[in-house]
Scaffold this active site. Structure first.
Site, PDB file in Angstrom:
ATOM      1  CE  LYS A  27      -5.905   4.023   0.081  1.00 30.90           C
ATOM      2  NZ  LYS A  27      -6.571   2.752  -0.273  1.00 30.90           N
ATOM      3  CG  ASP A  38      -7.536   4.797  -4.814  1.00 33.75           C
ATOM      4  OD1 ASP A  38      -6.966   5.191  -5.859  1.00 33.75           O
ATOM      5  OD2 ASP A  38      -8.753   4.953  -4.612  1.00 33.75           O
TER       6      ASP A  38
END
Length: 242
Positions: free
Chosen positions: A149, A168
């Site tokens: 991420k 997220d």
């Protein structure tokens, strides 16, 4: 209209020889067409959506993203004003006393582990990459404290490289509610989204889904009546209001 035609073909495929393979392809086509509609609507609703972390260099974005774990972007931006003025290079972070660094980032939460991750990450940048933030996903994810991420955020936002889609909590929630994935693990969710969305939309889609999750499709009491996706969203897992 197109979904109805594809559903008809899907059921026909299931009844034919070799149907499962054709049905799987048709299901994939349906998801891609639906995903494209989502992409277009979010682009219209959030044309200027972008990363809300303040930064001026790839290194600053990398540090800010590490600090953003379990913390709001607003809080991180408050902290990094003084942090980035004090530490400008990866070598600066390496040379910084750990306790001093902790004091700077304390209000972001989990500051002990974050401070250690930042120092270890910058140590690796100095030793392996001359202090520069690499432009390759595999090299970024080899850095201490940097997961997929964080790497996607840096590559997409700082370098404009579509290495993947940032997943997220907002992107997870939206993609599940929209039926774009049934997965729960971030990397599997990302894989489903990457398969359904054109590569040239990966960066922008991540920012727009995050913006939509913050402003409209919230975890509790989503504003479905105001949603630009209201007429096409299956609202999977959304409790109906009485």
């Amino acid at each position: 209209m197109f979904a109805g035609r594809l559903l008809t073909r899907l059921w026909q495929a299931l009844e034919e020889d070799g149907g499962p393979r054709m049905a799987k392809q048709l299901a994939s086509d349906m998801k891609k067409r639906f995903a494209l509609r989502v992409v277009r609507r979010l682009a219209k609703a959030y044309p200027d959506a972008w990363c809300t972390l303040d930064y001026s260099t790839p290194l600053e974005l990398l540090i800010a993203t590490i600090l953003a774990a379990q913390c709001t972007d607003e809080r991180v931006n408050q902290v990094t004003k003084s942090l980035f003025a004090r530490y400008r290079t990866a070598a600066d972070y390496v040379a910084a006393p750990l306790e001093e660094l902790k004091r700077y980032i304390q209000s972001t939460g989990f500051y002990n582990s974050k401070a250690k991750s930042i120092k270890a990450c910058c140590q690796a940048l100095v030793e392996r990459h001359g202090g520069e933030v690499p432009r390759q996903l595999e090299l970024l994810t080899q850095l201490p404290g940097v997961g997929r991420k964080t790497a996607n955020v840096v590559l997409g936002t700082a370098y404009g490289i579509p290495s993947g889609i940032v997943v997220d909590t907002h992107v997870t929630r939206l993609s599940q509610r929209l039926g774009l994935t049934a997965q729960k693990q971030p990397e599997k969710i990302e894989s489903d989204l990457m398969a359904a969305v054109p590569r040239n939309q990966w960066i922008a889609l991540g920012h727009r889904m995050i913006a939509h999750g913050r402003r409209c499709c919230t975890a509790r009491n989503p504003k479905c009546d105001e949603c630009p996706l209201a007429d096409i969203c299956p609202r999977i897992g959304v409790q109906k209001r009485l």
